[in-house]
Scaffold this motif. Structure first.
Motif, PDB file in Angstrom:
ATOM      1  N   LEU A 234       0.817  -1.052   0.403  1.00  0.00           N
ATOM      2  CA  LEU A 234       0.576   0.444   0.187  1.00  0.00           C
ATOM      3  C   LEU A 234       0.979   1.330   0.282  1.00  0.00           C
ATOM      4  N   LEU A 235       1.692   1.118   0.718  1.00  0.00           N
ATOM      5  CA  LEU A 235       2.505   2.549   0.764  1.00  0.00           C
ATOM      6  C   LEU A 235       3.488   2.983  -0.235  1.00  0.00           C
ATOM      7  N   ASP A 236       3.717   1.064  -1.420  1.00  0.00           N
ATOM      8  CA  ASP A 236       4.495   1.599  -2.354  1.00  0.00           C
ATOM      9  C   ASP A 236       4.108   1.603  -3.364  1.00  0.00           C
ATOM     10  N   LEU A 237       2.212   2.169  -3.298  1.00  0.00           N
ATOM     11  CA  LEU A 237       1.608   3.539  -4.463  1.00  0.00           C
ATOM     12  C   LEU A 237       1.856   3.814  -4.700  1.00  0.00           C
ATOM     13  N   GLU A 238       1.319   4.609  -5.804  1.00  0.00           N
ATOM     14  CA  GLU A 238       1.484   6.280  -6.275  1.00  0.00           C
ATOM     15  C   GLU A 238       1.399   7.327  -5.727  1.00  0.00           C
ATOM     16  N   SER A 239       1.651   8.462  -5.101  1.00  0.00           N
ATOM     17  CA  SER A 239       1.226   8.998  -4.020  1.00  0.00           C
ATOM     18  C   SER A 239      -0.776   9.313  -4.108  1.00  0.00           C
ATOM     19  N   GLU A 240      -0.735   9.437  -5.759  1.00  0.00           N
ATOM     20  CA  GLU A 240      -2.164   9.788  -5.906  1.00  0.00           C
ATOM     21  C   GLU A 240      -3.006   8.777  -5.800  1.00  0.00           C
TER      22      GLU A 240
END
Length: 344
Positions: A234-240
């Motif tokens: 989840l934390l490695d997803l793109e910021s948006e």
């Protein structure tokens, strides 16, 4: 002259206008009875001529309770409640667990406990196989499931928390703080409570007019490793697309999300809010203390034993059934320091 009817705990309970369990606690010196109530019960017992049964006269009903594991906080709290209730009702609790799935799915041990005179079976978070269901029906063995791993079969009493409500309440808490990108770390797909918690999450999101991004629903077990893996993904997803808050199906996986946040240098709750489910000791010991959904695990264990004794009494024709259908134990939100409004 007709022989005098023996005075029992039920006789004293009726005279004192208290429960049989309260009478048992008072006579056995338990501390969770007020001094005034204990004195009243002991005085009545003496006046009525109560005599405690001798070991030869005592015939305690035996109830079997089966777990898939005994090494978790959850199972220990459920067991603690079951043991206390069995003691209060003068019953023997036969505790069992299985090390492998083949053994747990066999019907041989079910038939054996009936042959040994055990009156009811409590199954905690385990799935009953087709052979076992056939056995309990043919043997007329009363069965109670606690947090079942399957849809509750006909004739089986289910004891569980209000899991759907808990999932919805936790999500509404995050929504009220202003979060919209909320992730969910799920439990086992076969677990009915886990599915209900996820449905509660989805219902709250739908009521708020928000879509659930499929990438934000991860996990398949009640484990720390699941929380770590899901948290990192989840934390490695793109910021948006990255979530600002995570709801977890249990406290253990929530602590795993904490670890993922630590590895990625993400502060809880400043940059990520986290909510668990269970309210185990981990929730209070976590840094920061974990916001979670409290479920009364000891109450679940106690109610399971009470239901087992009621159904066993009814099946032998010596009483009237007092437990019908499923029993849902209320859940509630315990807000601590792991949740906060999202950053602007």
């Amino acid at each position: 002259m007709a022989p005098r009817e023996r005075v029992t705990l039920d006789t004293i309970a009726a005279a004192a206008k208290v429960s049989r369990a309260t009478v048992s606690k008072a006579i056995n010196g338990r501390q969770d009875v007020s001094a005034r109530t204990r004195r009243q019960i002991l005085d009545l017992a003496e006046q009525l001529g109560y005599e405690a049964p001798t070991s030869a006269e005592r015939s305690s009903p035996t109830v079997t309770i089966v777990f898939d594991s005994l090494d978790t906080y959850y199972t220990n709290r459920v067991l603690a409640g079951a043991v206390a209730a069995a003691h209060d009702h003068g019953a023997i609790l036969d505790v069992r667990s299985f090390s492998n799935r083949r053994e747990s799915a066999a019907d041989s041990w079910v038939r054996r406990i009936v042959a040994e005179g055990h009156l009811a079976l409590i199954v905690v978070t385990m799935e009953l196989s087709a052979a076992q269901l056939d056995a309990v029906r043919s043997l007329r063995l009363p069965v109670i499931t606690v947090d079942p791993a399957q849809e509750t079969p006909d004739g089986v009493v289910e004891i569980s928390s209000t899991n759907w409500n808990g999932g919805m309440t936790a999500t509404q808490h995050l929504l009220a703080l202003g979060h919209q990108r909320i992730a969910f770390v799920a439990g086992p797909q076969r677990s009915l409570p886990a599915r209900e918690r996820l449905l509660g999450f989805r219902s709250a999101m739908m009521d708020a007019g928000l879509d659930v991004d499929p990438a934000l629903v991860l996990g398949d077990s009640y484990t720390y490793d699941t929380g770590v893996r899901a948290g990192l993904s989840l934390l490695d997803l793109e910021s948006e697309r990255r979530p600002t808050a995570v709801m977890c199906a249990c406290d253990v996986s929530a602590i795993g999300v904490y670890e993922a946040a630590r590895q990625r240098g993400v502060s809880v709750p400043d940059a990520l809010s986290v909510v668990g489910f269970d309210d185990t000791f981990l929730a209070e010991c976590a840094a920061p203390p974990l916001t979670t959904i409290h479920q009364a695990l000891e109450t679940m264990g106690a109610r399971a034993v009470e239901a087992a004794l009621d159904l066993a009494e009814d099946s032998t024709g010596t009483g009237t059934r007092r437990t019908i259908g499923s029993v849902k134990i209320p859940t509630r939100l315990v807000a601590r320091q792991s949740t906060a409004p999202p950053r602007e």
